[in-house]
Design a protein around this motif. Sequence first.
Motif, short mmCIF file in Angstrom:
data_model
loop_
_atom_site.label_atom_id
_atom_site.label_comp_id
_atom_site.label_asym_id
_atom_site.label_seq_id
_atom_site.Cartn_x
_atom_site.Cartn_y
_atom_site.Cartn_z
N ALA A 144 0.82 -1.21 0.00
CA ALA A 144 0.00 0.00 0.00
C ALA A 144 0.86 1.26 0.00
N ILE A 145 1.87 1.29 0.86
CA ILE A 145 2.68 2.49 1.01
C ILE A 145 3.66 2.66 -0.14
N ILE A 146 4.38 1.58 -0.47
CA ILE A 146 5.45 1.69 -1.47
C ILE A 146 4.91 1.75 -2.89
N VAL A 147 4.02 0.82 -3.23
CA VAL A 147 3.55 0.71 -4.61
C VAL A 147 2.40 1.67 -4.90
N VAL A 148 1.35 1.60 -4.09
CA VAL A 148 0.13 2.35 -4.42
C VAL A 148 0.26 3.83 -4.07
N LYS A 149 1.05 4.16 -3.05
CA LYS A 149 1.18 5.56 -2.64
C LYS A 149 2.46 6.20 -3.18
N GLN A 150 3.62 5.70 -2.77
CA GLN A 150 4.87 6.39 -3.07
C GLN A 150 5.28 6.30 -4.54
N LEU A 151 5.07 5.19 -5.20
CA LEU A 151 5.46 5.08 -6.60
C LEU A 151 4.62 5.96 -7.52
N TYR A 152 3.46 6.39 -7.03
CA TYR A 152 2.64 7.32 -7.79
C TYR A 152 2.95 8.77 -7.46
N GLY A 153 3.89 8.99 -6.56
CA GLY A 153 4.28 10.37 -6.24
C GLY A 153 4.06 10.78 -4.81
N GLY A 154 3.56 9.88 -3.97
CA GLY A 154 3.38 10.21 -2.57
C GLY A 154 2.01 10.78 -2.26
N LEU A 155 1.91 11.39 -1.10
CA LEU A 155 0.63 11.90 -0.61
C LEU A 155 -0.02 12.85 -1.60
N GLY A 156 -1.27 12.57 -1.93
CA GLY A 156 -2.02 13.42 -2.83
C GLY A 156 -1.94 13.05 -4.29
N GLN A 157 -1.15 12.03 -4.64
CA GLN A 157 -0.95 11.66 -6.03
C GLN A 157 -1.54 10.30 -6.40
N ASN A 158 -1.85 9.47 -5.43
CA ASN A 158 -2.29 8.10 -5.73
C ASN A 158 -3.72 8.07 -6.26
N PRO A 159 -3.95 7.41 -7.40
CA PRO A 159 -5.30 7.36 -7.97
C PRO A 159 -6.20 6.33 -7.28
N PHE A 160 -5.61 5.40 -6.55
CA PHE A 160 -6.39 4.35 -5.88
C PHE A 160 -6.21 4.44 -4.37
N ASN A 161 -7.22 3.99 -3.66
CA ASN A 161 -7.14 3.95 -2.21
C ASN A 161 -6.10 2.90 -1.81
N PRO A 162 -5.00 3.28 -1.15
CA PRO A 162 -3.92 2.33 -0.86
C PRO A 162 -4.36 1.14 -0.03
N ALA A 163 -5.15 1.39 1.02
CA ALA A 163 -5.57 0.30 1.90
C ALA A 163 -6.45 -0.70 1.16
N MET A 164 -7.36 -0.22 0.32
CA MET A 164 -8.25 -1.12 -0.38
C MET A 164 -7.53 -1.87 -1.51
N ALA A 165 -6.55 -1.22 -2.13
CA ALA A 165 -5.74 -1.92 -3.14
C ALA A 165 -4.98 -3.07 -2.49
N ALA A 166 -4.41 -2.82 -1.31
CA ALA A 166 -3.69 -3.88 -0.60
C ALA A 166 -4.63 -5.00 -0.19
N PHE A 167 -5.82 -4.65 0.28
CA PHE A 167 -6.79 -5.67 0.68
C PHE A 167 -7.16 -6.57 -0.50
N CYS A 168 -7.45 -5.97 -1.64
CA CYS A 168 -7.84 -6.75 -2.81
C CYS A 168 -6.71 -7.65 -3.29
N LEU A 169 -5.49 -7.15 -3.28
CA LEU A 169 -4.35 -7.98 -3.68
C LEU A 169 -4.18 -9.18 -2.75
N MET A 170 -4.34 -8.96 -1.47
CA MET A 170 -4.15 -10.05 -0.50
C MET A 170 -5.28 -11.07 -0.55
N ILE A 171 -6.50 -10.62 -0.75
CA ILE A 171 -7.61 -11.58 -0.76
C ILE A 171 -7.60 -12.42 -2.03
N VAL A 172 -7.01 -11.87 -3.10
CA VAL A 172 -6.85 -12.66 -4.32
C VAL A 172 -5.67 -13.61 -4.20
N ALA A 173 -4.58 -13.14 -3.59
CA ALA A 173 -3.37 -13.96 -3.48
C ALA A 173 -3.46 -14.99 -2.36
#
Length: 340
Positions: free
Chosen positions: A101-130
Amino acid sequence: MINSPFVRKPASVQSVMLQVLLALLPGIAAYVWFFGAGILVQLAIATAAALAGEAAMLAIRGRPGALFLTDLSAVVTAWLIALTFPPIAPWWLTVTATLLAIIVVKQLYGGLGQNPFNPAMAAFCLMIVAYPALMSQWPAAGQLDFPTQLELIFGGVRQVDAITGATSLDSLRTALRSAADPDSQLYNLRAAQLMDGAAFGTLGGLGSEWIAFGYLLGGLWLVQRRIITWHIPAAFLGGLVAVSGLMWAIRPEAFASPLFHLASGGAMLGAFFILTDPVSGATTARGKLLFAGGAAVLTFVIRAFGAYPDGVAFATLLMNICVPLIDMKTQAAVFGHKKD
């Protein structure tokens, strides 16, 4: 009369995030009361992982660490991850999700205010699929003591039948689908009559309905403090009630009541703490209503017809994709110009 200029004291990111964390406390208190202190361990693990991941990425990007580490945005993401994961999830699963959530969904998109997806929910969906099995191991209220929870979090042997029970959404989904089968003995029973198992409370899941009430109290406090506006919570909860109520009225033997949908799963957490993310959500007043209403419909469709018992996370990500279009089409015309 008060003459212009009308100047409001700007709220810092830190103060806003701190109030969001405080608003989560009633729900967390109910969580601890019914399901044990294991959730506090998960919150601590997620917080440590979030701050470590944030610090590493800020150092790599050459950004001031102290400024961004103390704004509490990473902590809010960590808490939302922990609160949506099973309280006995292994520590490495929580750490992996938080770092993603922090590294991929938030920081790689530019940090706070830049992420197009909700980091927590992106992490949840990745984990429930994996890791669907680990993400489905939810203990029943009062089932496990704290030492057992600690053992499971930090690598204890998992005897699945002994430590987990179906959630209320899982249980009702199974019962309703059985009841909808003409060959089943449950065919003529209504949804309310099916809610008599160990997983159910008065309105929703045993214990989880009180957690939802805690989130409701905290969310209303955020609205009162003007940290969030009423548009998204009202549109999401109202939309969920409308669509679930319509289906329940048409086929009560196959669909749960609106109150059950509100009191179960992540409905309250989603309405006040997830969909209201100011970065990945809609920004205009009309846009917020469309954004949250669409999320409500998707949540119900996934709950009723999808492969997963709760649909808040997937609905959030799907509506995040639509945010640029929603904002573009709902922007007010510039003063003195006609709207295209």
